[in-house]
Write an enzyme that holds these catalytic residues in place. Structure first.
Site, mmCIF file in Angstrom:
data_model
loop_
_atom_site.group_PDB
_atom_site.id
_atom_site.type_symbol
_atom_site.label_atom_id
_atom_site.label_comp_id
_atom_site.label_asym_id
_atom_site.label_seq_id
_atom_site.Cartn_x
_atom_site.Cartn_y
_atom_site.Cartn_z
ATOM 1 C CG ASN A 9 -1.746 1.193 1.409
ATOM 2 O OD1 ASN A 9 -1.816 2.033 0.518
ATOM 3 N ND2 ASN A 9 -2.405 1.310 2.553
ATOM 4 C CE LYS A 11 -0.416 3.257 4.743
ATOM 5 N NZ LYS A 11 -0.417 3.345 6.179
ATOM 6 C CG HIS A 98 -6.031 1.850 5.082
ATOM 7 N ND1 HIS A 98 -5.676 2.828 5.978
ATOM 8 C CD2 HIS A 98 -4.980 0.998 4.999
ATOM 9 C CE1 HIS A 98 -4.448 2.570 6.408
ATOM 10 N NE2 HIS A 98 -4.004 1.470 5.833
ATOM 11 C CD GLU A 100 -3.347 5.514 6.594
ATOM 12 O OE1 GLU A 100 -3.281 5.551 5.352
ATOM 13 O OE2 GLU A 100 -2.456 4.996 7.311
ATOM 14 C CD GLU A 170 -3.819 -2.482 7.310
ATOM 15 O OE1 GLU A 170 -2.700 -2.729 6.851
ATOM 16 O OE2 GLU A 170 -4.430 -1.424 7.082
ATOM 17 N N GLY A 176 2.033 2.254 10.775
ATOM 18 C CA GLY A 176 2.985 3.353 10.619
ATOM 19 C C GLY A 176 3.644 3.797 11.914
ATOM 20 C CB SER A 216 4.795 -1.589 12.149
ATOM 21 O OG SER A 216 4.352 -0.257 12.319
HETATM 22 P P1 PGA Z 1 2.500 0.246 7.693
HETATM 23 O O1 PGA Z 1 1.064 0.442 7.014
HETATM 24 O O2 PGA Z 1 3.063 -1.044 7.176
HETATM 25 O O3 PGA Z 1 3.299 1.445 7.279
HETATM 26 O O4 PGA Z 1 2.264 0.203 9.178
HETATM 27 C C1 PGA Z 1 0.203 -0.627 6.796
HETATM 28 C C2 PGA Z 1 -1.075 -0.130 6.192
HETATM 29 O O5 PGA Z 1 -1.574 0.915 6.617
HETATM 30 O O6 PGA Z 1 -1.630 -0.735 5.243
#
Ligand code: PGA
Length: 253
Positions: A9, A11, A98, A100, A170, A176, A216
């Site tokens: 992803n 982003k 997601h 976000e 998640e 993140g 992460s």
């Molecule tokens: P990350 O993000 O691996 O940077 O924690 C995962 C995601 O949001 O899909």
């Protein structure tokens, strides 16, 4: 048998040149290192889709994804991109729900249900995200929280449609943040999700559903996470922007 999947992803990252370089490196490493038995999905920002898809070409095992789609079929919805348009550009997967999107764009379970249906109607595989905040985890209601997200957005699908959906667990507190869920925490939640799916669609469909972990994940912890019986791969944010790291995660099964 359920599939092993690692989805990157990106982003809101990567210029055109950066995206081309990253994709070329990923495709070359994937081929040179003869990666097998895992589906890789690249989910860049929309403008990258056409050129990234060209670089993927006919590479077997690498698929084109996107990070979102509209809940509407077509029409006067400025700034939106429909599942129908994505499918016509050869997109095969779409990340939906997601955290976000849920947090910053106020996407509700109801809206996500409509997006999932649009995706399925146009032959896209939804990667449906669920997960709890730190507050919810501390309150001990994390299992109930993710089950509710699935029930509300997915459980009115027919068994046939549901069996096309990929789930991504998640935990928001791990996204993140560099703070990964332990492999035991991931396994516990994946098993709870699988049992919840079985309660609605039966054991066979539940056993065939790919459930990915996100938050992460990196080359240092992927092996341990993927060794768990109910963890079928990963949804990778930060580490998907570095070709070596991403391919090392892909090779962690
Ligand atoms: P990350 O993000 O691996 O940077 O924690 C995962 C995601 O949001 O899909």
């Amino acid at each position: 048998m359920r599939k092993k999947i690692v989805a990157g992803n990106w982003k809101m990252n990567m210029t055109y040149e950066e995206g081309q370089k990253l994709t070329s490196e990923i495709v070359n490493m994937f081929k040179d290192e003869a990666v097998k038995n895992v589906q890789v999905v690249l989910n860049p920002p929309f403008p990258h889709i056409y050129p990234v898809k060209k670089l993927i070409g006919d590479t077997e095992g690498i698929f084109m994804g996107s990070q979102n789609c509209s809940d509407k079929e077509s029409g006067a919805f400025t700034g939106e991109v429909s599942a129908k348009i994505l499918a016509s550009f050869g997109v095969q997967f779409v990340i939906l729900g997601h955290s976000e999107r849920r947090e910053y764009f106020k996407e509700s379970n109801e809206l996500l249900s409509a997006k999932v249906k649009q995706a399925l109607a146009h032959g896209l595989t939804p990667i449906f995200c669920c997960g709890e905040s730190l507050e919810i985890r501390n309150a001990g209601t994390h299992e109930a929280n993710v089950k509710f997200q699935l029930t509300e957005s997915l459980f009115d699908l027919s068994p046939e449609d549901f069996s096309k959906v990929v789930i991504a667990y998640e935990p928001i507190w791990a996204i993140g943040t560099g703070k990964t869920a332990t492999s035991d925490q991931a396994q516990e939640m994946h098993l709870a999700l699988r049992r919840h799916i079985a309660s609605k669609y039966g054991k066979e469909i539940a056993d065939d559903t790919s459930i990915l972990y996100g938050g992460s994940a990196n080359p240092g912890n992927a092996k341990e996470l993927f060794s768990k019986p109910d963890v079928d791969g990963g949804l990778i944010g930060g580490a998907s922007l570095k070709s070596r790291d991403f391919i090392d995660i892909v090779k962690s099964f």
